[in-house]
Write a protein that holds these residues in place. Structure first.
Motif, PDB file in Angstrom:
ATOM      1  N   CYS A 136     -30.568 -34.172  -6.442  1.00 26.72           N
ATOM      2  CA  CYS A 136     -29.283 -34.756  -6.835  1.00 26.72           C
ATOM      3  C   CYS A 136     -28.485 -35.177  -5.603  1.00 26.72           C
ATOM      4  O   CYS A 136     -27.876 -36.250  -5.581  1.00 26.72           O
ATOM      5  CB  CYS A 136     -28.483 -33.765  -7.677  1.00 26.72           C
ATOM      6  SG  CYS A 136     -29.219 -33.458  -9.297  1.00 26.72           S
ATOM      7  N   HIS A 137     -28.524 -34.345  -4.570  1.00 26.17           N
ATOM      8  CA  HIS A 137     -27.855 -34.691  -3.316  1.00 26.17           C
ATOM      9  C   HIS A 137     -28.451 -35.982  -2.748  1.00 26.17           C
ATOM     10  O   HIS A 137     -27.731 -36.853  -2.242  1.00 26.17           O
ATOM     11  CB  HIS A 137     -27.975 -33.550  -2.315  1.00 26.17           C
ATOM     12  CG  HIS A 137     -27.197 -33.769  -1.060  1.00 26.17           C
ATOM     13  ND1 HIS A 137     -27.732 -34.371   0.061  1.00 26.17           N
ATOM     14  CD2 HIS A 137     -25.902 -33.498  -0.748  1.00 26.17           C
ATOM     15  CE1 HIS A 137     -26.811 -34.447   1.011  1.00 26.17           C
ATOM     16  NE2 HIS A 137     -25.691 -33.925   0.540  1.00 26.17           N
ATOM     17  N   GLY A 138     -29.773 -36.101  -2.861  1.00 29.72           N
ATOM     18  CA  GLY A 138     -30.447 -37.316  -2.394  1.00 29.72           C
ATOM     19  C   GLY A 138     -29.958 -38.549  -3.122  1.00 29.72           C
ATOM     20  O   GLY A 138     -29.754 -39.609  -2.512  1.00 29.72           O
ATOM     21  N   PHE A 139     -29.744 -38.420  -4.437  1.00 31.09           N
ATOM     22  CA  PHE A 139     -29.235 -39.568  -5.193  1.00 31.09           C
ATOM     23  C   PHE A 139     -27.827 -39.936  -4.743  1.00 31.09           C
ATOM     24  O   PHE A 139     -27.528 -41.102  -4.491  1.00 31.09           O
ATOM     25  CB  PHE A 139     -29.233 -39.281  -6.696  1.00 31.09           C
ATOM     26  CG  PHE A 139     -28.567 -40.373  -7.480  1.00 31.09           C
ATOM     27  CD1 PHE A 139     -29.250 -41.542  -7.781  1.00 31.09           C
ATOM     28  CD2 PHE A 139     -27.239 -40.258  -7.891  1.00 31.09           C
ATOM     29  CE1 PHE A 139     -28.627 -42.580  -8.467  1.00 31.09           C
ATOM     30  CE2 PHE A 139     -26.609 -41.288  -8.583  1.00 31.09           C
ATOM     31  CZ  PHE A 139     -27.307 -42.448  -8.873  1.00 31.09           C
ATOM     32  N   PHE A 140     -26.948 -38.951  -4.643  1.00 29.40           N
ATOM     33  CA  PHE A 140     -25.559 -39.242  -4.273  1.00 29.40           C
ATOM     34  C   PHE A 140     -25.443 -39.781  -2.845  1.00 29.40           C
ATOM     35  O   PHE A 140     -24.465 -40.453  -2.504  1.00 29.40           O
ATOM     36  CB  PHE A 140     -24.689 -37.998  -4.451  1.00 29.40           C
ATOM     37  CG  PHE A 140     -24.422 -37.638  -5.887  1.00 29.40           C
ATOM     38  CD1 PHE A 140     -23.736 -38.510  -6.719  1.00 29.40           C
ATOM     39  CD2 PHE A 140     -24.869 -36.436  -6.417  1.00 29.40           C
ATOM     40  CE1 PHE A 140     -23.486 -38.194  -8.051  1.00 29.40           C
ATOM     41  CE2 PHE A 140     -24.622 -36.103  -7.731  1.00 29.40           C
ATOM     42  CZ  PHE A 140     -23.936 -36.985  -8.564  1.00 29.40           C
ATOM     43  N   SER A 141     -26.464 -39.518  -2.032  1.00 29.83           N
ATOM     44  CA  SER A 141     -26.457 -40.014  -0.651  1.00 29.83           C
ATOM     45  C   SER A 141     -26.943 -41.447  -0.533  1.00 29.83           C
ATOM     46  O   SER A 141     -26.870 -42.044   0.546  1.00 29.83           O
ATOM     47  CB  SER A 141     -27.323 -39.102   0.239  1.00 29.83           C
ATOM     48  OG  SER A 141     -26.801 -37.783   0.254  1.00 29.83           O
ATOM     49  N   LEU A 142     -27.450 -42.017  -1.623  1.00 33.74           N
ATOM     50  CA  LEU A 142     -27.892 -43.413  -1.594  1.00 33.74           C
ATOM     51  C   LEU A 142     -26.693 -44.329  -1.362  1.00 33.74           C
ATOM     52  O   LEU A 142     -25.555 -43.978  -1.701  1.00 33.74           O
ATOM     53  CB  LEU A 142     -28.549 -43.788  -2.931  1.00 33.74           C
ATOM     54  CG  LEU A 142     -29.883 -43.132  -3.277  1.00 33.74           C
ATOM     55  CD1 LEU A 142     -30.250 -43.448  -4.732  1.00 33.74           C
ATOM     56  CD2 LEU A 142     -30.988 -43.590  -2.336  1.00 33.74           C
ATOM     57  N   PRO A 143     -26.907 -45.534  -0.824  1.00 36.52           N
ATOM     58  CA  PRO A 143     -25.805 -46.503  -0.707  1.00 36.52           C
ATOM     59  C   PRO A 143     -25.226 -46.824  -2.087  1.00 36.52           C
ATOM     60  O   PRO A 143     -25.947 -46.797  -3.086  1.00 36.52           O
ATOM     61  CB  PRO A 143     -26.483 -47.741  -0.093  1.00 36.52           C
ATOM     62  CG  PRO A 143     -27.748 -47.238   0.524  1.00 36.52           C
ATOM     63  CD  PRO A 143     -28.177 -46.054  -0.277  1.00 36.52           C
ATOM     64  N   ASP A 144     -23.927 -47.130  -2.129  1.00 38.26           N
ATOM     65  CA  ASP A 144     -23.261 -47.406  -3.407  1.00 38.26           C
ATOM     66  C   ASP A 144     -23.977 -48.478  -4.220  1.00 38.26           C
ATOM     67  O   ASP A 144     -24.110 -48.362  -5.445  1.00 38.26           O
ATOM     68  CB  ASP A 144     -21.801 -47.831  -3.173  1.00 38.26           C
ATOM     69  CG  ASP A 144     -20.890 -46.645  -2.892  1.00 38.26           C
ATOM     70  OD1 ASP A 144     -21.352 -45.491  -3.052  1.00 38.26           O
ATOM     71  OD2 ASP A 144     -19.724 -46.867  -2.512  1.00 38.26           O
ATOM     72  N   GLU A 145     -24.472 -49.517  -3.545  1.00 38.62           N
ATOM     73  CA  GLU A 145     -25.098 -50.611  -4.303  1.00 38.62           C
ATOM     74  C   GLU A 145     -26.372 -50.143  -5.017  1.00 38.62           C
ATOM     75  O   GLU A 145     -26.722 -50.645  -6.085  1.00 38.62           O
ATOM     76  CB  GLU A 145     -25.388 -51.826  -3.409  1.00 38.62           C
ATOM     77  CG  GLU A 145     -26.275 -51.564  -2.211  1.00 38.62           C
ATOM     78  CD  GLU A 145     -25.487 -51.195  -0.948  1.00 38.62           C
ATOM     79  OE1 GLU A 145     -26.049 -51.376   0.152  1.00 38.62           O
ATOM     80  OE2 GLU A 145     -24.331 -50.733  -1.065  1.00 38.62           O
ATOM     81  N   GLU A 146     -27.070 -49.171  -4.436  1.00 38.86           N
ATOM     82  CA  GLU A 146     -28.270 -48.643  -5.102  1.00 38.86           C
ATOM     83  C   GLU A 146     -27.890 -47.741  -6.268  1.00 38.86           C
ATOM     84  O   GLU A 146     -28.509 -47.788  -7.335  1.00 38.86           O
ATOM     85  CB  GLU A 146     -29.151 -47.890  -4.099  1.00 38.86           C
ATOM     86  CG  GLU A 146     -29.798 -48.801  -3.069  1.00 38.86           C
ATOM     87  CD  GLU A 146     -30.858 -48.074  -2.241  1.00 38.86           C
ATOM     88  OE1 GLU A 146     -31.697 -47.360  -2.829  1.00 38.86           O
ATOM     89  OE2 GLU A 146     -30.837 -48.220  -1.006  1.00 38.86           O
ATOM     90  N   LYS A 147     -26.860 -46.923  -6.084  1.00 40.38           N
ATOM     91  CA  LYS A 147     -26.414 -46.059  -7.188  1.00 40.38           C
ATOM     92  C   LYS A 147     -25.870 -46.905  -8.332  1.00 40.38           C
ATOM     93  O   LYS A 147     -26.042 -46.546  -9.510  1.00 40.38           O
ATOM     94  CB  LYS A 147     -25.341 -45.081  -6.688  1.00 40.38           C
ATOM     95  CG  LYS A 147     -25.898 -43.993  -5.770  1.00 40.38           C
ATOM     96  CD  LYS A 147     -24.852 -43.007  -5.328  1.00 40.38           C
ATOM     97  CE  LYS A 147     -23.889 -43.597  -4.314  1.00 40.38           C
ATOM     98  NZ  LYS A 147     -23.063 -42.566  -3.634  1.00 40.38           N
ATOM     99  N   ASN A 148     -25.247 -48.020  -7.999  1.00 40.44           N
ATOM    100  CA  ASN A 148     -24.663 -48.870  -9.038  1.00 40.44           C
ATOM    101  C   ASN A 148     -25.698 -49.501  -9.963  1.00 40.44           C
ATOM    102  O   ASN A 148     -25.357 -50.002 -11.039  1.00 40.44           O
ATOM    103  CB  ASN A 148     -23.796 -49.970  -8.401  1.00 40.44           C
ATOM    104  CG  ASN A 148     -22.490 -49.418  -7.858  1.00 40.44           C
ATOM    105  OD1 ASN A 148     -22.044 -48.341  -8.267  1.00 40.44           O
ATOM    106  ND2 ASN A 148     -21.874 -50.129  -6.916  1.00 40.44           N
TER     107      ASN A 148
END
Length: 357
Positions: free
Chosen positions: A105-117
């Motif tokens: 989960c930490h790995g996901f939240f550490s992704l750049p905003d555009e990837e999380k979006n």
């Protein structure tokens, strides 16, 4: 007042993630749109025996003697009536898997905003997956100091496709957490005198909704002026929760807010709204909230378990007969209940008010 709301709404539209805001070098106070006042006088003394959180040893349920199991079942009656919350230990889920899930989960939240979006979607709580910030930017009267994602993992398993390790870890963790939740549900069912499989069958839990919901609470410069998630109850039957080493979960008990502390390999377990309805108010859906801190990022992972979406939930007739009671709640389809709870008219309010008889 309208101008303030409009200004906050405008500010909300600019928000991409609390992570990026919190990492801004210029941030030294809480922006007005996030303003929330906590009352420190409402907090419980954790050293007061009245606020000693119940602990349930799951190994005594699954592999203890009949007498040990009976004692746990007996203890659960008082726990579910008075607390609606406990810490489950010796549950069989490896601590290494729990840590791996937090790291993923930490790995996901550490992704750049555009990837999380890429994972952003609508406001349907039952979407396959959903990423966002705050709660619901269309409704929020103030913004929450958190980013989140939710993934539906049962009855069909879905996963984020980033980071690479996420799918494998979340599948195993979700499966193991479900085993714990079903064992807890059996024990609660037995504690009501309904037999171990009653809730599972009545709530169609073989098709029941299970979510994996992760929250990211970065350090806040003024934690007393912001909130991670305000007070609320969960809409399902039972929720399991784990977190990293940072505390922040608070539960309401006897009119006070208690910060939950427990062993790193424990599951925090809270009863939710459908359990309160099913038991006709005998067992309590606990009010809880998430606070923030100014030291380090807190990550929590909630695993809510509910009935199937088409289940009509009402007080159990067998229980009403046994207790000699009339129903206190109207029957309602579970999906409709979720929609009611998430609607604008119930924003930060209890949905119980709409279904009390």
């Amino acid at each position: 007042m309208a101008e303030v709301a409009a200004a906050q709404s405008t500010e909300a539209l600019k928000v991409t993630s609390i992570k990026s805001l919190a990492e801004s070098p210029a941030l030294n106070s809480v922006p007005s749109a996030y303003g929330f006042t906590n009352n420190p006088n409402d907090e419980a003394d954790p050293n007061d025996p009245e606020f000693a959180i119940p602990i349930v040893d799951m190994s005594l349920l699954t592999s203890g003697s009949p007498d040990q199991r009976s004692k746990i079942i007996h203890d659960l009656v008082k726990i579910c009536q008075e607390w609606g919350f406990f810490i489950a230990i010796n549950h069989g889920v490896p601590e290494s898997l729990m840590k791996a899930m937090i790291e993923a989960c930490h790995g996901f939240f550490s992704l750049p905003d555009e990837e999380k979006n890429e994972f952003k979607s609508g406001n349907d709580v039952l979407e396959m997956f959903k990423y966002g910030t705050s709660y619901n930017l269309a409704l929020d009267k103030f913004l929450l100091w958190r980013d989140f994602f939710k993934v539906r993992v049962h009855p069909e398993f879905y996963s984020l496709y980033k980071p690479a390790c996420f799918s494998e870890v979340s599948m195993e963790f979700s499966r193991r957490a479900r085993e714990v939740a079903l064992e807890i549900t059996r024990a609660i069912s037995e504690s009501l005198g309904l037999g171990p499989n009653y809730i599972h069958k009545a709530m169609n839990m073989d098709r029941g909704i299970q979510m994996l919901a992760a929250n990211y609470y970065p350090p806040c410069p003024q934690p007393e002026h912001a909130i991670g998630i305000p007070h609320h109850t969960d809409h399902g039957l039972v929720t399991l929760l784990i977190q990293n080493e940072m505390k922040g979960l608070q539960v309401e008990h006897n009119g006070k807010w208690l910060t939950v502390d427990g062993p790193p390999n424990g599951f925090f377990v809270n009863l939710a709204d459908q359990m309160q309805i099913l038991t006709n108010g005998k067992y309590k859906s606990v009010m809880h909230r998430a606070t923030v801190n100014n030291k380090a990022t807190r990550i929590s992972i909630a695993i809510p378990h509910g009935p199937s979406v088409d289940t009509i939930v009402a007080p159990a007739p067998e229980l009403l007969e046994k207790e000699g009671q009339a129903p206190k709640y109207l029957a309602m389809n579970y999906k409709e209940y979720i929609q009611l709870q998430q609607s604008a008219k119930n924003y930060m309010k209890s949905a119980f008010d709409h279904i009390r008889v």
